[in-house]
Design a protein around this motif. Sequence first.
Motif, mmCIF file in Angstrom:
data_model
loop_
_atom_site.group_PDB
_atom_site.id
_atom_site.type_symbol
_atom_site.label_atom_id
_atom_site.label_comp_id
_atom_site.label_asym_id
_atom_site.label_seq_id
_atom_site.Cartn_x
_atom_site.Cartn_y
_atom_site.Cartn_z
ATOM 1 N N THR A 138 24.724 27.514 46.666
ATOM 2 C CA THR A 138 23.475 28.272 46.680
ATOM 3 C C THR A 138 23.273 28.939 48.040
ATOM 4 O O THR A 138 22.536 29.925 48.162
ATOM 5 N N THR A 160 13.368 25.072 42.979
ATOM 6 C CA THR A 160 13.101 25.720 41.689
ATOM 7 C C THR A 160 11.915 25.066 40.987
ATOM 8 O O THR A 160 11.649 23.878 41.163
ATOM 9 N N THR A 169 24.183 32.563 47.636
ATOM 10 C CA THR A 169 23.256 33.442 46.929
ATOM 11 C C THR A 169 21.963 33.668 47.708
ATOM 12 O O THR A 169 21.381 34.750 47.633
ATOM 13 N N ILE A 221 23.035 33.448 39.914
ATOM 14 C CA ILE A 221 21.633 33.854 39.825
ATOM 15 C C ILE A 221 21.503 35.146 39.023
ATOM 16 O O ILE A 221 22.451 35.923 38.913
ATOM 17 N N VAL A 281 13.782 35.019 40.091
ATOM 18 C CA VAL A 281 15.188 34.715 40.353
ATOM 19 C C VAL A 281 15.561 33.468 39.552
ATOM 20 O O VAL A 281 15.049 32.379 39.805
ATOM 21 N N ALA A 319 18.328 30.678 38.533
ATOM 22 C CA ALA A 319 19.474 30.097 39.246
ATOM 23 C C ALA A 319 20.016 28.894 38.500
ATOM 24 O O ALA A 319 19.272 28.185 37.811
#
Length: 356
Positions: A202, A282, A205, A245, A319, A321
């Motif tokens: 991650t 998230t 991204t 993503i 977004v 993910a």
Amino acid sequence: VDALRRIGEAVEAEELRAVEKDFLGKEGAVAEILGLIPSLDPKDRREAGQGANQLKTELLAAIAAAKASLEEAEVAAQRDAGGFDPTLQPASTARGALHPITQVRRDVESIFTSMGYEVLDGPEVELDYYNFQALNIPVDHPSREMQDTFYLDQPKSIDLDDDVMQAWKAIHEHGGETGSTGWGGSYSTEVSQRPLLRTHTTVNTIQYLANHPTEACRVFSVDRVFRKEAIDRTHLPEFHQIEGIIMEEGANLQMLVTTLKTFYAKMGYPEVRVRPAYFPYTEPSLEIEVKWRGKWLELGGAGIFRPEVTEPLGITSPVLAWGMGLERLAMLVLGLDDIRQLYISDLEWLRNQPIL
């Protein structure tokens, strides 16, 4: 015992091939034992699996030794009979092939690129800031215990723009202008600049989003990550993570779930379900499970990035993910129950793996 007796009594290579088929083939004794493990009591499964794998290793070694012995005896007999010709061309050697983990990785990359995604990559050494704090994981918060980390002694730190750190300081301490109350506590600029071996992809991204905050995108990466894990049948300190993503106007949870179901269906696992989970960056957060041999197995996490992650970067679109382990997926594809089997130097096992 019967297998070792037959190996010891074998006088022809055909007899050894018969033993290999009866005990190590797809319908052999070892495969039968492995197939019974899921029906055992959970506390007995690990011991049974280890026993079956040890048996398989011992049989492979015994067969290989017997083959070598028979070949040596044949050469000696030809030499003694005067039929040995040293000018003959040697037998052809086994051809090389891609390692199974590489094959699975290429399958994953092929599926996502066919779905319209672009590939990302990035350095293995990253800053604590990008690996944790830009993902709403503050210093000394219990959420960091989910990912034990290798920090570097040299260099001790890598300079990071002070304006960037001050923006995240406000997010972490009181939520900034996101509407969040933040984590509270004190933000450490010193820790933000510590270099480490990335614990997840991650980190790739989040930096891509920081550099392209207003451009709709669908990107993914399959890269090596590092965590201070004790080595056992399901954990390694170095492994690969698949992460991706979607950022675009109107992106939603249904799109995320459908994307993952499509991916797993293309990998050969059409039965997929999601369950609520927790990740610091998230909300909502999901765990992804697939049905394998009649059981539900957790294969990854997913969710929608929180405002604390996206708004400081100037991102206004949702977004989506997700992340999953490549090795765990490869274990399913190859029918393994021990992650260490993927990296043992067993040429016989590698030669026997199908082309995926």
